[in-house]
Design an enzyme around this catalytic site. Structure first.
Site, PDB file in Angstrom:
ATOM      1  N   HIS A  82       0.851  -1.188   0.000  1.00  0.00           N
ATOM      2  CA  HIS A  82       0.000   0.000   0.000  1.00  0.00           C
ATOM      3  C   HIS A  82       0.888   1.241   0.000  1.00  0.00           C
ATOM      4  CE1 HIS A  82      -3.762   2.130   0.806  1.00  0.00           C
ATOM      5  NE2 HIS A  82      -3.055   2.930   1.570  1.00  0.00           N
ATOM      6  N   ASP A 161     -15.429   3.049   6.167  1.00  0.00           N
ATOM      7  CA  ASP A 161     -14.372   3.969   5.706  1.00  0.00           C
ATOM      8  C   ASP A 161     -14.850   4.789   4.529  1.00  0.00           C
ATOM      9  OD1 ASP A 161     -11.574   4.961   5.725  1.00  0.00           O
ATOM     10  OD2 ASP A 161     -11.625   4.151   3.698  1.00  0.00           O
ATOM     11  N   ARG A 168     -14.818  13.114   5.942  1.00  0.00           N
ATOM     12  CA  ARG A 168     -13.544  13.744   6.353  1.00  0.00           C
ATOM     13  C   ARG A 168     -13.064  14.700   5.277  1.00  0.00           C
ATOM     14  NH1 ARG A 168      -9.774   8.986   6.955  1.00  0.00           N
ATOM     15  NH2 ARG A 168      -8.202  10.586   7.220  1.00  0.00           N
ATOM     16  N   SER A 183      -8.103   4.124   8.853  1.00  0.00           N
ATOM     17  CA  SER A 183      -8.674   4.033   7.507  1.00  0.00           C
ATOM     18  C   SER A 183      -7.855   3.067   6.644  1.00  0.00           C
ATOM     19  CB  SER A 183      -8.689   5.444   6.890  1.00  0.00           C
ATOM     20  OG  SER A 183      -8.860   5.406   5.506  1.00  0.00           O
ATOM     21  N   LYS A 187      -8.793  -1.262   5.805  1.00  0.00           N
ATOM     22  CA  LYS A 187      -8.926  -1.756   4.422  1.00  0.00           C
ATOM     23  C   LYS A 187      -7.891  -2.849   4.124  1.00  0.00           C
ATOM     24  CE  LYS A 187      -8.835   2.343   2.810  1.00  0.00           C
ATOM     25  NZ  LYS A 187      -9.000   3.732   2.474  1.00  0.00           N
TER      26      LYS A 187
HETATM   27  N1  URA Z   1      -5.493   6.715   2.424  1.00  0.00           N
HETATM   28  C1  URA Z   1      -6.550   6.128   3.012  1.00  0.00           C
HETATM   29  O1  URA Z   1      -6.988   5.059   2.629  1.00  0.00           O
HETATM   30  N2  URA Z   1      -7.130   6.749   4.053  1.00  0.00           N
HETATM   31  C2  URA Z   1      -6.698   7.929   4.535  1.00  0.00           C
HETATM   32  O2  URA Z   1      -7.254   8.428   5.478  1.00  0.00           O
HETATM   33  C3  URA Z   1      -5.599   8.527   3.899  1.00  0.00           C
HETATM   34  C4  URA Z   1      -5.011   7.890   2.845  1.00  0.00           C
END
Ligand code: URA
Length: 424
Positions: A82, A161, A168, A183, A187
């Protein structure tokens, strides 16, 4: 329970219980808690932070708000990668086929662009016909046949999320480190892998503007991963200038292809080799330096590129048709000297304004526009030489771009790419 009491408790900086967090998040996802109360709740978190216990509870609540992917049909250790997002970050397009060419199974779920940082799914969409909405059956078939897939996140992965992020984004609460960590990790954990390699970008073109914040975010994410028994490593890498030379969807795919053929920019190649070697190490136990050597060989003997071609073919894309605008203009230097700065944030916003990104969800984007840099920090430029080529379709205005380049008479050393690695 009462949401106003919970907001007040957080406003006073007190620790919330798991039940209070569940009540707030679940109520919001179910539509019982309105946006204005959740915005206020998120702002209280932004200002007062969260304890580790709260962060673990929030991650767990978010993770279980939807589907958790089962990758048990893939043999061995499943590794996911990621990036916290940056300008010109096309590493996944190179990493997934490259690591897969060493026999590691890669089932990568990616997202669309957020703000002015692009997303892998948008980049891939610049290849004519390429599909990223893939059914579970087709995904399994592809993994079993060629060992690699890059798919769009399924609609039901961490719905909490999805809703929280959208709020947000419009309530000034994106920069909270606990909210970013929960967040991302909810995921990652929901996507079914066993181990995670995370590229935490640091600099003016990244979410984390300085090393101190990046360390805090990385440490939290490693702790969350460990809590689930999922080894997590964070590499902190520079994002003050764009990664590589190309910024813009189709242009970045072309640069990823060049890199897969051993002809890419060295900063991108180096970052890919670092991230990739940890992925291979996690999956097979191979020593990091051996993994790096083998990955380098796969870049230069055509195996990584062939794997990319297989992926494109399986996902119905035509690699000979990548959206790249035929209208170009050179951005010429009016000075002579050494490049001191190529501002990633300005370049990202500029390319976004050319049409490469969305202003609102559902906007159409122009896959062919973008910029290719000819100079990076440390390079020498003559007066009248091109600093960059702009690929455009409708509007072009150089005034903002002028701010992106700083040129000086003093020699400038090329910047550091990798700062540190955080794991424990
Ligand atoms: N990437 C994400 O998935 N969430 C965030 O809050 C910031 C970057």
């Amino acid at each position: 329970m009462d949401i106003l009491e919970i907001i007040d408790k957080k406003r006073l900086g007190k620790e919330l219980t798991r039940d209070e967090l569940f009540y707030s998040i679940d109520g919001f996802v179910q539509g019982q808690i309105p946006d204005y109360q959740m915005s206020s709740f998120l702002m209280a978190i932004c200002i007062n932070g969260m304890t580790e216990e709260e962060i673990f509870s929030l991650t767990d609540i978010m993770l279980h708000s939807g589907e958790v992917v089962d990758l048990s049909f893939i043999p061995g250790t499943k590794v996911d990668k990621h990036s916290t997002g940056g300008i010109g970050d096309k590493t996944t397009l190179v990493l997934a086929p490259l690591v897969s060419s060493l026999g590691v199974f890669i089932s990568k779920m990616s997202g669309k662009g957020l703000g002015y940082t692009g997303g892998t799914i948008d980049k891939l969409a610049s290849i004519d016909g390429l599909q990223t909405s893939i059914s579970k059956e087709d995904l399994e078939k592809q993994i079993q046949s060629i060992g690699v897939v890059i798919a769009a996140q399924t609609g039901n992965l961490v719905p909490a999320d999805k809703k929280l992020y959208a709020l947000r984004d419009v309530s000034g609460t994106t920069s909270s480190i606990p909210l970013i960590a929960t967040s991302i990790m909810s995921k990652k954990l929901a996507s079914g892998a066993d181990k995670f390699v995370i590229d935490v970008k640091v600099g003016n073109g990244a979410l984390m503007k300085n090393l101190e914040d990046a360390r805090k975010l990385a440490t939290l994410m490693v702790k969350i991963g460990n809590k689930y028994g999922k080894k997590t490593i964070c590499l902190l890498s520079a994002m003050d200038e764009p990664l590589g030379l190309a910024v813009g969807n189709g242009l970045e795919v072309q640069e990823a292809i060049d890199t897969l053929r051993g002809k890419g920019p060295k900063d991108l190649e180096n970052l890919v080799l670092h991230l990739g070697s940890y992925m291979v190490h996690f999956a097979s136990g191979m020593e990091i330096e051996d993994a790096k050597k083998q990955l380098l060989q796969k870049l230069y003997d055509g195996s990584a590129y062939n794997k990319f071609l297989e992926l494109v073919k399986w996902q119905h894309g035509d690699v000979n048709h990548i959206a790249i605008s035929s209208q170009t203009k050179e951005f010429i230097s009016t000075e002579m000297g050494y490049i001191k700065k190529v501002d990633a944030e300005i370049i990202g916003k500029y390319v976004h304004d050319l049409g490469a990104g969305r202003k609102r969800e559902g906007d159409t984007i122009d896959y062919g526009v973008g910029i290719v840099l000819h100079k990076k920090v440390g390079d020498f430029v003559k007066k009248g030489e091109s600093l960059a080529t702009i690929y455009y379709t409708t509007n072009i205005d150089f005034s903002i771009l002028k701010e992106a380049f700083v040129i000086t008479e003093q020699v400038v050393s090329p910047p550091q790419l990798l700062y540190e690695i955080i794991t424990f």
